[in-house]
Write an enzyme that holds these catalytic residues in place. Structure first.
Site, PDB file in Angstrom:
ATOM      1  N   LYS A 208      -3.044   8.988  -8.356  1.00 56.88           N
ATOM      2  CA  LYS A 208      -4.460   9.833  -8.522  1.00 56.88           C
ATOM      3  C   LYS A 208      -4.025  11.465  -8.101  1.00 56.88           C
ATOM      4  CE  LYS A 208      -8.904  10.145  -6.577  1.00 56.88           C
ATOM      5  NZ  LYS A 208      -9.900   9.393  -5.737  1.00 56.88           N
ATOM      6  N   GLU A 214       5.888   8.212  -1.874  1.00 56.11           N
ATOM      7  CA  GLU A 214       6.739   7.109  -2.175  1.00 56.11           C
ATOM      8  C   GLU A 214       6.745   7.191  -4.052  1.00 56.11           C
ATOM      9  OE1 GLU A 214       4.263   7.199  -0.190  1.00 56.11           O
ATOM     10  OE2 GLU A 214       4.505   5.539   1.359  1.00 56.11           O
ATOM     11  N   GLY A 272      -8.850   5.370  -5.401  1.00 54.65           N
ATOM     12  CA  GLY A 272      -7.581   4.581  -5.598  1.00 54.65           C
ATOM     13  C   GLY A 272      -7.888   3.077  -5.699  1.00 54.65           C
ATOM     14  N   ARG A 273      -8.438   2.534  -4.965  1.00 51.43           N
ATOM     15  CA  ARG A 273      -8.660   1.177  -4.713  1.00 51.43           C
ATOM     16  C   ARG A 273      -9.604   0.528  -5.497  1.00 51.43           C
ATOM     17  NH1 ARG A 273      -9.546   3.767  -0.343  1.00 51.43           N
ATOM     18  NH2 ARG A 273     -11.548   3.595   0.872  1.00 51.43           N
ATOM     19  N   GLU A 358      -9.099  -1.025   3.518  1.00 48.82           N
ATOM     20  CA  GLU A 358      -8.854   0.577   3.476  1.00 48.82           C
ATOM     21  C   GLU A 358     -10.371   0.975   3.440  1.00 48.82           C
ATOM     22  OE1 GLU A 358      -7.120   2.655   0.260  1.00 48.82           O
ATOM     23  OE2 GLU A 358      -5.525   2.930   1.537  1.00 48.82           O
ATOM     24  N   HIS A 389       0.419 -25.939   3.605  1.00 42.81           N
ATOM     25  CA  HIS A 389       1.617 -26.212   4.192  1.00 42.81           C
ATOM     26  C   HIS A 389       2.289 -25.381   5.187  1.00 42.81           C
ATOM     27  CE1 HIS A 389       1.792 -30.286   1.767  1.00 42.81           C
ATOM     28  NE2 HIS A 389       1.060 -29.326   1.052  1.00 42.81           N
ATOM     29  N   LYS A 517       1.701   9.513   7.465  1.00 42.73           N
ATOM     30  CA  LYS A 517       2.293  10.049   6.375  1.00 42.73           C
ATOM     31  C   LYS A 517       2.914  11.476   6.762  1.00 42.73           C
ATOM     32  CE  LYS A 517      -0.669   8.813   2.494  1.00 42.73           C
ATOM     33  NZ  LYS A 517      -1.795   9.181   1.766  1.00 42.73           N
TER      34      LYS A 517
HETATM   35  O1  LIG Z   1      -2.769   7.156  -6.427  1.00 45.18           O
HETATM   36  P1  LIG Z   1      -2.218   8.118  -5.543  1.00 45.18           P
HETATM   37  O2  LIG Z   1      -2.840   9.361  -5.142  1.00 45.18           O
HETATM   38  O3  LIG Z   1      -0.492   7.965  -5.572  1.00 45.18           O
HETATM   39  O4  LIG Z   1      -2.625   7.210  -3.961  1.00 45.18           O
HETATM   40  C1  LIG Z   1      -2.008   5.937  -3.888  1.00 45.18           C
HETATM   41  C2  LIG Z   1      -2.515   5.230  -2.420  1.00 45.18           C
HETATM   42  O5  LIG Z   1      -2.544   5.911  -1.401  1.00 45.18           O
HETATM   43  C3  LIG Z   1      -3.800   5.918  -0.682  1.00 45.18           C
HETATM   44  O6  LIG Z   1      -4.142   7.415  -0.615  1.00 45.18           O
HETATM   45  C4  LIG Z   1      -3.429   5.609   0.965  1.00 45.18           C
HETATM   46  O7  LIG Z   1      -2.423   6.296   1.105  1.00 45.18           O
HETATM   47  C5  LIG Z   1      -4.505   5.113  -1.441  1.00 45.18           C
HETATM   48  O8  LIG Z   1      -5.874   5.007  -1.017  1.00 45.18           O
HETATM   49  C6  LIG Z   1      -4.158   4.965  -2.642  1.00 45.18           C
HETATM   50  O9  LIG Z   1      -4.577   4.204  -3.431  1.00 45.18           O
END
Ligand SMILES: O=P(O)(O)OC[C@H]1O[C@](O)(CO)[C@@H](O)[C@@H]1O
Length: 551
Positions: A208, A214, A272-273, A358, A389, A517
């Site tokens: 987003k 990452e 995002g979620r 979240e 189990h 972060k």
């Molecule tokens: O789509 P992006 O901006 O890479 O964010 C990934 C995820 O990181 C977050 O902002 C949390 O760090 C989530 O809310 C989001 O889904």
């Protein structure tokens, strides 16, 4: 308007008093006293059936919970969300994931933006792109059809599409293999790149913000890996065939080197979620095709309509939220187990972890005041019967009360009928066992019937006793299909929303992820740089020193 604290509301206080009366309730007795309990405490919507009768509640409990929902303004806030009001008050944003699954022709204008037109324009682009890739018209740089799609994203840009692609594997295109790389751990990227061919692989960089550390590192690595395998003179043309982006940040994707023509946009009013319904669902549309992707959206929309229109007492997401709230506040449930009795839903608990925790893992209200009751429980789980189990021991006999959501499809997508009845038998047996338990007298009778001597009966009886009276919900669907999956996810989204309103939280920000972060950036520089003075506490300094020594 500032909300009063939860505990100061008349309806919460009425619930507190009621909870004192309900303290000794036993579900066994509630069932025995009311032969209609199952009918009274179950409901249907959008292809889903919810049985919530195996909870420690009665009609009065629900009345009081519904009164609380009204007093907290759940219906008003629900309508505000659908209308595009800026209910995400710390980011000053609307929350309109529901607009992503509304059929063409709905009218919603946000800051002069025709939401319906924009959403459907992107959906049209998703349709033509996915048709071309699936149909073999979109070719890699050497003229071969795409065989592998690698989605690079994390959090909401990974969990949703990955969970849905797995859940709908029966609808998937036979030629396309979908891969998901999320972790900055190079093992994740390495495991995927070792399986794919640069001539036939399409990379989707999904973020987003297009700033997530990452994802940016993984995307750069994939780009380097790809360019190392392509003649330098055709690099740009090749990249255009193999890299697309999904984002709200067009400038960042340009500087990454992705042609904006290969960008599928979405908007800041999609959290995002809550984004699997947007272009973040591109891997889903590639895997199952645009037709099934539309069915998936339509299933969610049907749940939206139910959520908007059904009275609280018959409203499935409201009920799921209220029952969960009751268990959290008055039965002291610290966590909730999600138990999908469907192997294809094996990433569903992980998906719900982000959705719920979240959103509502917060201790400050939307007004910035400390909350005065516990909020979001921890969410965890694994598919049944595997969980049985492993950790069901604790659920049955441990000291904590952990409510469970059982989720099952009545019909399988395979022809191994015997497996399916065994699966369903286990699902129903578990909810019965959690509800009923087994009293020490019942255990004694069993052991005596086995001919054990009295001292042995007494020695073993406490170990074999089940307290029972442990709450669960069961959600059934006819089959796991694109629409029922859409409805299931929307059900939990709205459940999360309602609980957020009850607790007066902003369920749509996530400031709690930021501190780590920032510190990680600093430490990353320290790990890479010259030895530095000890900047942290002795534990963090010690860990950094050990890592530096190992490099
Ligand atoms: O789509 P992006 O901006 O890479 O964010 C990934 C995820 O990181 C977050 O902002 C949390 O760090 C989530 O809310 C989001 O889904």
């Amino acid at each position: 308007m500032r909300q009063p604290s939860l505990t100061s509301t008349a309806s919460f206080q009425a619930l507190e008093n009621h909870a004192l009366e309900a303290e000794d309730w036993e579900m066994r007795k509630l069932f025995a006293a009311d032969p209609q309990r199952f009918e009274r405490f179950s409901c249907e919507a959008a292809g889903l059936f919810l049985d919530y009768s195996k909870n420690r509640l009665d009609g009065r409990t629900l009345e009081l919970l519904a009164a609380l929902a009204r007093e907290r303004g759940v219906e008003r806030q629900r309508d505000a969300m659908f209308a595009g009001e800026r209910i995400n008050n710390t980011e000053n944003r609307a929350v309109l994931h529901t607009a992503l699954r509304a059929p063409r022709g709905s009218t919603l204008v946000l800051d002069g933006q025709d939401v319906d037109a924009e959403v459907h324009a992107v959906l049209d682009r998703i349709r033509s792109f996915t048709d071309a890739v699936r149909g073999g018209e979109w070719l890699g740089h050497t003229g071969k059809p795409i065989t592998d799609v690698v989605n690079i994203g994390i959090g909401g840009s990974d969990l949703g599409p990955k969970m849905v692609v797995l859940a709908l594997r029966h609808y998937a295109h036979p030629r396309l293999a979908l891969h998901f790389v999320s972790n900055v751990d190079g093992h994740d990227m390495d495991a995927t790149l070792s399986q794919v061919d640069p001539e036939t692989t399409l990379f989707i960089v999904a973020s987003k913000t297009f700033t997530t550390a990452e994802t940016m590192m993984n995307a750069q690595t994939a780009r380097r890996w790809f360019l190392e395998r392509v003649p330098a003179e055709s690099a740009d043309a090749a990249l255009a065939k193999h890299f697309v982006a999904v984002s709200t940040n067009v400038e960042a994707i340009k500087s990454f080197g992705i042609d904006p023509a290969n960008m599928f946009p979405f908007w800041d009013w999609v959290g995002g979620r809550y984004s699997v319904w947007s272009a973040i669902g591109l891997p889903v549309a590639l895997a199952v095709g645009f037709g099934y992707f539309s069915d998936f959206l339509a299933g969610a929309h049907e749940m939206d309509q139910h959520f908007r229109n059904a009275p609280i007492e018959e409203n499935m997401p409201m009920i799921l939220a209220l029952v969960g709230f009751w268990n959290r506040e008055f039965l002291d449930a610290h966590s909730v187990t999600i138990a999908p009795y469907h192997q294809d839903l094996n990433r569903f608990p992980a998906y719900l972890q982000q959705l719920d925790m979240e959103s509502n893992g917060k201790s400050v209200t939307r007004d910035g005041d400390p909350v005065d009751t516990p909020t979001c429980p921890a969410i965890w789980g694994e598919p049944g019967t595997n969980g049985q189990h492993a950790y069901f021991q604790l659920l049955h006999q441990g000291t904590d009360l952990t409510p469970i959501d059982f989720i099952a499809a009545l019909r399988p997508a395979h022809e191994m009928e015997q497996h399916h009845s065994a699966l369903l038998a286990n699902c129903f047996a578990q909810s019965e066992a959690f509800m009923k338990g087994k009293t020490i007298d019942e255990v004694r009778t069993d052991l005596q019937a086995q001919g054990l001597p009295p001292e042995e009966v007494e020695r073993l009886a406490p170990h074999k006793t089940f307290p029972g009276n442990r709450p669960s919900n069961t959600i059934l669907m006819e089959r796991l299909t694109p629409p029922t999956l859409g409805a299931l996810i929307a059900l939990y989204e709205h459940k999360t929303f309602v609980q957020g309103v009850l607790w007066n939280l902003n369920s749509f920000d996530q400031w709690g992820v930021e501190l780590g972060k920032v510190l990680a950036k600093k430490i990353e520089a320290e790990l890479a740089g010259e030895p530095q003075p000890d900047l942290h506490d002795s534990s963090t300094n010690g860990l950094i020193a050990r890592a530096r020594a190992a490099f």
